[in-house]
Design an enzyme around this catalytic site. Sequence first.
Site, short mmCIF file in Angstrom:
data_model
loop_
_atom_site.label_atom_id
_atom_site.label_comp_id
_atom_site.label_asym_id
_atom_site.label_seq_id
_atom_site.Cartn_x
_atom_site.Cartn_y
_atom_site.Cartn_z
N SER A 107 -7.46 -4.91 10.53
CA SER A 107 -7.73 -5.83 11.66
C SER A 107 -7.39 -7.30 11.42
CB SER A 107 -9.19 -5.74 12.14
OG SER A 107 -9.39 -4.57 12.92
N THR A 108 -6.97 -7.68 10.21
CA THR A 108 -6.76 -9.12 9.98
C THR A 108 -5.31 -9.56 10.21
OG1 THR A 108 -6.34 -8.92 7.60
CG2 THR A 108 -8.63 -9.21 8.30
N GLY A 109 -4.46 -8.66 10.70
CA GLY A 109 -3.09 -9.04 11.04
C GLY A 109 -3.01 -9.31 12.53
N GLY B 62 3.50 -4.20 11.26
CA GLY B 62 2.59 -4.45 10.14
C GLY B 62 2.51 -3.29 9.17
N VAL B 63 1.31 -3.05 8.68
CA VAL B 63 1.12 -2.02 7.67
C VAL B 63 1.38 -0.63 8.25
CG1 VAL B 63 -1.40 -1.79 7.93
CG2 VAL B 63 -0.33 -1.38 5.72
N ASP B 64 1.07 -0.45 9.52
CA ASP B 64 1.30 0.83 10.20
C ASP B 64 2.79 1.18 10.19
OD1 ASP B 64 0.36 3.02 11.76
OD2 ASP B 64 1.08 2.04 13.57
N ASN C 160 -3.45 1.97 15.60
CA ASN C 160 -4.00 1.65 16.93
C ASN C 160 -4.58 2.92 17.53
OD1 ASN C 160 -1.79 3.05 18.34
ND2 ASN C 160 -0.55 1.35 17.61
N TYR D 127 -4.42 -7.86 14.89
CA TYR D 127 -5.72 -7.77 15.57
C TYR D 127 -6.60 -9.02 15.39
CZ TYR D 127 -5.07 -2.92 17.15
OH TYR D 127 -4.64 -1.79 17.78
N ILE E 280 0.82 -1.22 0.00
CA ILE E 280 0.00 0.00 0.00
C ILE E 280 0.85 1.27 0.00
CG2 ILE E 280 -0.34 0.26 2.50
CD1 ILE E 280 -3.37 0.78 1.77
P1 ADP Z 1 -4.09 -4.93 12.34
O1 ADP Z 1 -3.37 -4.58 13.62
O2 ADP Z 1 -5.23 -3.97 12.03
O3 ADP Z 1 -4.50 -6.36 12.30
P2 ADP Z 1 -1.72 -5.40 10.63
O4 ADP Z 1 -0.82 -4.34 10.11
O5 ADP Z 1 -1.18 -6.34 11.64
O6 ADP Z 1 -3.03 -4.61 11.17
O7 ADP Z 1 -2.30 -6.23 9.42
C1 ADP Z 1 -3.28 -5.78 8.53
C2 ADP Z 1 -3.00 -6.32 7.14
O8 ADP Z 1 -2.02 -5.50 6.50
C3 ADP Z 1 -2.44 -7.75 7.08
O9 ADP Z 1 -3.11 -8.44 6.04
C4 ADP Z 1 -0.96 -7.52 6.70
O10 ADP Z 1 -0.44 -8.62 5.98
C5 ADP Z 1 -1.11 -6.32 5.80
N1 ADP Z 1 0.11 -5.54 5.47
C6 ADP Z 1 1.30 -5.49 6.10
N2 ADP Z 1 2.15 -4.65 5.46
C7 ADP Z 1 1.47 -4.17 4.37
C8 ADP Z 1 1.77 -3.29 3.29
N3 ADP Z 1 2.97 -2.69 3.18
N4 ADP Z 1 0.81 -3.05 2.34
C9 ADP Z 1 -0.41 -3.61 2.44
N5 ADP Z 1 -0.76 -4.45 3.43
C10 ADP Z 1 0.17 -4.73 4.38
#
Ligand code: ADP
Length: 186
Positions: free
Chosen positions: A123-125, A38-40, A30, A127, A17
Amino acid sequence: MKAKISGKTLELILGDITEQATDAIANAANSRLAGGGGVDGAIHRAAGPTLANECARIGGCPTGSAVATGAGNLKARYVFHAVGPIWRGGGQDEAKLLAGAYRKCLELAEEKSCKSIAFPSISTGVYAYPLEQAASVALGEVAEQLARSAGKLHRAVFVLFDGATLAAYETALRELARKRKDLQLD
Ligand code: ADP
């Protein structure tokens, strides 16, 4: 996979993303907006320190909602920090809160005259929201808001990070196309 709904595009792609050139990117943040993994973590690293500074100034965001910041070094103009629920078995309003996080992002997109927005699978990582259920809630809500939108927004893209997540969203989109007569798969 791509679908059309009242003239707007809903798209699912495999990717990162942080590389998207949409007007806005949603982040799975959060509630303290404190930054995480993760994505954050990926969004904060790619955007640079201005993002954390803006988040610190805002201070927090309730679960089920989102707040907007600039996007630092990203191609996007805005990051919408959306706070999805932690999965606690499904009886704690998780579906409502997850839908709310997506809905607020789409409201922010309209407010800021965005033409396009990219979402991760909120939320699918960490969380731990069950993937199939999260995909159904996410696509249901985004499709509904796209159908209603009378503003500039014309494209929402889910940027999914792995094959299993993409497959779950594809299944959920096919299912949604069976339910919604106004949604056509390309
Ligand atoms: P949450 O805490 O809301 O569960 P996470 O970041 O742990 O968030 O995961 C949410 C989703 O984002 C997961 O499917 C993870 O694989 C995905 N993710 C991690 N890095 C990236 C990225 N650079 N681009 C898109 N999706 C990502």
